[in-house]
Write a protein that holds these residues in place. Structure first.
Motif, PDB file in Angstrom:
ATOM      1  N   ASP A   1      -0.013 -29.548 -13.668  1.00  0.00           N
ATOM      2  CA  ASP A   1      -0.639 -30.833 -13.995  1.00  0.00           C
ATOM      3  C   ASP A   1      -2.166 -30.794 -13.873  1.00  0.00           C
ATOM      4  O   ASP A   1      -2.849 -31.723 -14.278  1.00  0.00           O
ATOM      5  CB  ASP A   1      -0.055 -31.965 -13.155  1.00  0.00           C
ATOM      6  N   ALA A   2      -2.703 -29.700 -13.325  1.00  0.00           N
ATOM      7  CA  ALA A   2      -4.162 -29.552 -13.234  1.00  0.00           C
ATOM      8  C   ALA A   2      -4.702 -28.587 -14.287  1.00  0.00           C
ATOM      9  O   ALA A   2      -5.910 -28.338 -14.360  1.00  0.00           O
ATOM     10  CB  ALA A   2      -4.558 -29.069 -11.835  1.00  0.00           C
ATOM     11  N   LEU A   3      -3.800 -28.032 -15.102  1.00  0.00           N
ATOM     12  CA  LEU A   3      -4.207 -26.994 -16.052  1.00  0.00           C
ATOM     13  C   LEU A   3      -5.187 -27.512 -17.106  1.00  0.00           C
ATOM     14  O   LEU A   3      -6.191 -26.858 -17.400  1.00  0.00           O
ATOM     15  CB  LEU A   3      -2.969 -26.392 -16.729  1.00  0.00           C
ATOM     16  N   ALA A   4      -4.922 -28.673 -17.658  1.00  0.00           N
ATOM     17  CA  ALA A   4      -5.795 -29.209 -18.718  1.00  0.00           C
ATOM     18  C   ALA A   4      -7.227 -29.359 -18.216  1.00  0.00           C
ATOM     19  O   ALA A   4      -8.185 -28.956 -18.899  1.00  0.00           O
ATOM     20  CB  ALA A   4      -5.260 -30.543 -19.221  1.00  0.00           C
ATOM     21  N   ALA A   5      -7.381 -29.892 -17.017  1.00  0.00           N
ATOM     22  CA  ALA A   5      -8.725 -30.073 -16.453  1.00  0.00           C
ATOM     23  C   ALA A   5      -9.390 -28.729 -16.186  1.00  0.00           C
ATOM     24  O   ALA A   5     -10.589 -28.552 -16.441  1.00  0.00           O
ATOM     25  CB  ALA A   5      -8.643 -30.887 -15.160  1.00  0.00           C
ATOM     26  N   PHE A   6      -8.614 -27.754 -15.697  1.00  0.00           N
ATOM     27  CA  PHE A   6      -9.164 -26.426 -15.435  1.00  0.00           C
ATOM     28  C   PHE A   6      -9.652 -25.787 -16.736  1.00  0.00           C
ATOM     29  O   PHE A   6     -10.739 -25.212 -16.792  1.00  0.00           O
ATOM     30  CB  PHE A   6      -8.115 -25.533 -14.762  1.00  0.00           C
ATOM     31  N   LEU A   7      -8.858 -25.908 -17.781  1.00  0.00           N
ATOM     32  CA  LEU A   7      -9.215 -25.301 -19.068  1.00  0.00           C
ATOM     33  C   LEU A   7     -10.438 -25.969 -19.702  1.00  0.00           C
ATOM     34  O   LEU A   7     -11.193 -25.315 -20.421  1.00  0.00           O
ATOM     35  CB  LEU A   7      -8.025 -25.353 -20.029  1.00  0.00           C
ATOM     36  N   GLU A   8     -10.633 -27.232 -19.422  1.00  0.00           N
ATOM     37  CA  GLU A   8     -11.833 -27.908 -19.921  1.00  0.00           C
ATOM     38  C   GLU A   8     -13.092 -27.261 -19.351  1.00  0.00           C
ATOM     39  O   GLU A   8     -14.109 -27.136 -20.020  1.00  0.00           O
ATOM     40  CB  GLU A   8     -11.801 -29.389 -19.534  1.00  0.00           C
ATOM     41  N   GLY A   9     -12.997 -26.858 -18.093  1.00  0.00           N
ATOM     42  CA  GLY A   9     -14.136 -26.209 -17.445  1.00  0.00           C
ATOM     43  C   GLY A   9     -14.240 -24.735 -17.761  1.00  0.00           C
ATOM     44  O   GLY A   9     -15.243 -24.084 -17.467  1.00  0.00           O
ATOM     45  N   TYR A  10     -13.177 -24.174 -18.342  1.00  0.00           N
ATOM     46  CA  TYR A  10     -13.168 -22.743 -18.666  1.00  0.00           C
ATOM     47  C   TYR A  10     -12.564 -22.564 -20.059  1.00  0.00           C
ATOM     48  O   TYR A  10     -11.447 -22.077 -20.225  1.00  0.00           O
ATOM     49  CB  TYR A  10     -12.367 -21.970 -17.609  1.00  0.00           C
ATOM     50  N   PRO A  11     -13.303 -22.991 -21.086  1.00  0.00           N
ATOM     51  CA  PRO A  11     -12.729 -23.022 -22.442  1.00  0.00           C
ATOM     52  C   PRO A  11     -12.514 -21.644 -23.069  1.00  0.00           C
ATOM     53  O   PRO A  11     -11.875 -21.547 -24.110  1.00  0.00           O
ATOM     54  CB  PRO A  11     -13.760 -23.828 -23.238  1.00  0.00           C
ATOM     55  N   VAL A  12     -13.022 -20.574 -22.436  1.00  0.00           N
ATOM     56  CA  VAL A  12     -12.847 -19.250 -23.046  1.00  0.00           C
ATOM     57  C   VAL A  12     -11.589 -18.536 -22.545  1.00  0.00           C
ATOM     58  O   VAL A  12     -11.394 -17.361 -22.825  1.00  0.00           O
ATOM     59  CB  VAL A  12     -14.093 -18.349 -22.842  1.00  0.00           C
ATOM     60  N   ALA A  13     -10.739 -19.234 -21.802  1.00  0.00           N
ATOM     61  CA  ALA A  13      -9.473 -18.628 -21.363  1.00  0.00           C
ATOM     62  C   ALA A  13      -8.701 -18.121 -22.571  1.00  0.00           C
ATOM     63  O   ALA A  13      -8.626 -18.783 -23.603  1.00  0.00           O
ATOM     64  CB  ALA A  13      -8.634 -19.642 -20.598  1.00  0.00           C
ATOM     65  N   ARG A  14      -8.113 -16.944 -22.418  1.00  0.00           N
ATOM     66  CA  ARG A  14      -7.396 -16.330 -23.537  1.00  0.00           C
ATOM     67  C   ARG A  14      -5.894 -16.632 -23.501  1.00  0.00           C
ATOM     68  O   ARG A  14      -5.195 -16.489 -24.491  1.00  0.00           O
ATOM     69  CB  ARG A  14      -7.623 -14.819 -23.484  1.00  0.00           C
ATOM     70  N   GLY A  15      -5.408 -17.006 -22.318  1.00  0.00           N
ATOM     71  CA  GLY A  15      -3.972 -17.244 -22.201  1.00  0.00           C
ATOM     72  C   GLY A  15      -3.609 -17.611 -20.777  1.00  0.00           C
ATOM     73  O   GLY A  15      -4.466 -17.998 -19.980  1.00  0.00           O
ATOM     74  N   LEU A  16      -2.313 -17.476 -20.475  1.00  0.00           N
ATOM     75  CA  LEU A  16      -1.785 -17.876 -19.170  1.00  0.00           C
ATOM     76  C   LEU A  16      -0.968 -16.756 -18.543  1.00  0.00           C
ATOM     77  O   LEU A  16      -0.443 -15.880 -19.230  1.00  0.00           O
ATOM     78  CB  LEU A  16      -0.895 -19.118 -19.317  1.00  0.00           C
ATOM     79  N   MET A  17      -0.862 -16.823 -17.221  1.00  0.00           N
ATOM     80  CA  MET A  17      -0.029 -15.881 -16.465  1.00  0.00           C
ATOM     81  C   MET A  17       0.757 -16.664 -15.428  1.00  0.00           C
ATOM     82  O   MET A  17       0.291 -17.701 -14.950  1.00  0.00           O
ATOM     83  CB  MET A  17      -0.929 -14.852 -15.769  1.00  0.00           C
ATOM     84  N   THR A  18       1.951 -16.157 -15.084  1.00  0.00           N
ATOM     85  CA  THR A  18       2.687 -16.754 -13.964  1.00  0.00           C
ATOM     86  C   THR A  18       3.525 -15.709 -13.250  1.00  0.00           C
ATOM     87  O   THR A  18       3.822 -14.646 -13.814  1.00  0.00           O
ATOM     88  CB  THR A  18       3.595 -17.920 -14.435  1.00  0.00           C
ATOM     89  N   MET A  19       3.867 -16.039 -12.001  1.00  0.00           N
ATOM     90  CA  MET A  19       4.780 -15.244 -11.183  1.00  0.00           C
ATOM     91  C   MET A  19       5.904 -16.180 -10.747  1.00  0.00           C
ATOM     92  O   MET A  19       5.698 -17.023  -9.874  1.00  0.00           O
ATOM     93  CB  MET A  19       4.061 -14.723  -9.934  1.00  0.00           C
ATOM     94  N   PRO A  20       7.099 -16.059 -11.343  1.00  0.00           N
ATOM     95  CA  PRO A  20       8.195 -16.923 -10.897  1.00  0.00           C
ATOM     96  C   PRO A  20       8.665 -16.516  -9.500  1.00  0.00           C
ATOM     97  O   PRO A  20       8.280 -15.447  -9.015  1.00  0.00           O
ATOM     98  CB  PRO A  20       9.289 -16.675 -11.943  1.00  0.00           C
ATOM     99  N   PRO A  21       9.503 -17.331  -8.858  1.00  0.00           N
ATOM    100  CA  PRO A  21      10.014 -16.944  -7.538  1.00  0.00           C
ATOM    101  C   PRO A  21      10.823 -15.648  -7.625  1.00  0.00           C
ATOM    102  O   PRO A  21      11.390 -15.340  -8.682  1.00  0.00           O
ATOM    103  CB  PRO A  21      10.929 -18.116  -7.157  1.00  0.00           C
ATOM    104  N   ALA A  22      10.872 -14.915  -6.527  1.00  0.00           N
ATOM    105  CA  ALA A  22      11.699 -13.700  -6.479  1.00  0.00           C
ATOM    106  C   ALA A  22      13.171 -14.118  -6.562  1.00  0.00           C
ATOM    107  O   ALA A  22      13.608 -15.015  -5.844  1.00  0.00           O
ATOM    108  CB  ALA A  22      11.433 -12.947  -5.189  1.00  0.00           C
TER     109      ALA A  22
END
Length: 196
Positions: free
Chosen positions: A122-143
Motif C-alpha cells: 500500500d506504500a508502493l505507489a508513493a515510493f515509486l513517485e519518488g523513484y520514477p526510474v524503477a525498472r521493476g519489482l522484487m519479492t521474497m515470499p515466506p519460506a
C-alpha cells in the motif's frame, strides 16, 4: 565445486524457465576461490548479498560476470554498488534510492513479515513517485515446503508491476523458481539448486 556439474544444472534451469528469464547465480555462500568454477561453467550473471563480498569478488574477477546486488541495500553502500553492478534487485529505502545511479527493482514485502525487507504494497505507489526510474519489482515470499504456496505472492507481484507499468520481475529462488517463471518472472535468483 565442479564446473561440469554447475554447467549441467545451469543449462537445465535455463531450459526450465525459458529464454525470456535471466538466471542470476546467488553467490552469498560461494567462497572467493570457488567463483572461478562459475566462470568455467558459463555463468553470466551473479547476484551478491553483501557489499563487502561484492567488492572482494569483483576485485578478483572483474568483468568475468555481470554483477547484480540482491541483498538489503544500505544507502552508504550505494556508491560501491553504482561502480560495480548493472542492476539492484532490493531497493526499499528513499535514502538509498537518492544515491543510486544504476537501474533498480523495488523490493515489495507482500507477506507482511516484520523480519523481511521491502516496501509494503500500500506504500508502493508513493515510493515509486519518488523513484520514477524503477525498472521493476522484487519479492521474497515466506519460506514454504510446497513451492505452489509461493504462487499467490508471485501473481500479486506481477499484478502490481502491471498496475505501475513496470516490466521486470525478480522473483523465485532455488525452492520455487519454476513457479515464479510460470507467473512471469524475468529474473530468478538461484543458489543451492545450481551448486548441488
Amino acid at each position: 565445486m565442479s564446473p561440469d556439474a554447475i554447467r549441467l544444472n545451469y543449462e537445465r534451469i535455463r531450459g526450465e524457465v525459458g529464454d525470456g528469464v535471466t538466471v542470476v547465480a546467488a553467490t552469498k555462500y560461494v567462497a572467493l576461490p570457488d567463483m572461478a568454477a562459475l566462470i568455467e561453467a558459463g555463468i553470466e550473471v551473479v547476484g551478491e548479498n553483501r557489499a563487502q563480498d561484492l567488492e572482494r569478488k569483483h576485485a578478483r574477477y572483474g568483468d568475468a560476470f555481470r554483477w547484480h546486488f540482491i541483498g538489503h541495500l544500505q544507502s552508504n553502500k550505494a556508491k560501491l554498488v553504482n561502480r560495480i553492478c548493472e542492476l539492484v534487485h532490493s531497493l526499499d529505502s528513499e535514502s538509498a534510492a537518492g544515491k543510486l545511479t544504476v537501474p533498480a527493482l523495488v523490493e515489495v514485502n507482500l507477506s507482511g513479515e516484520p523480519s523481511k525487507s521491502g516496501v509494503p504494497p500500500d506504500a508502493l505507489a508513493a515510493f515509486l513517485e519518488g523513484y520514477p526510474v524503477a525498472r521493476g519489482l522484487m519479492t521474497m515470499p515466506p519460506a514454504v515446503s510446497d513451492p505452489e504456496e509461493s504462487r499467490p505472492y508471485f501473481r500479486h507481484l506481477r499484478e502490481l508491476a502491471a498496475e505501475h507499468s513496470l516490466g521486470e520481475l525478480s522473483m523465485g529462488t532455488s525452492q520455487d523458481y519454476r513457479i515464479a517463471a510460470e507467473e512471469g518472472a524475468t529474473l530468478v535468483r538461484v543458489g543451492s539448486v545450481l551448486y548441488a
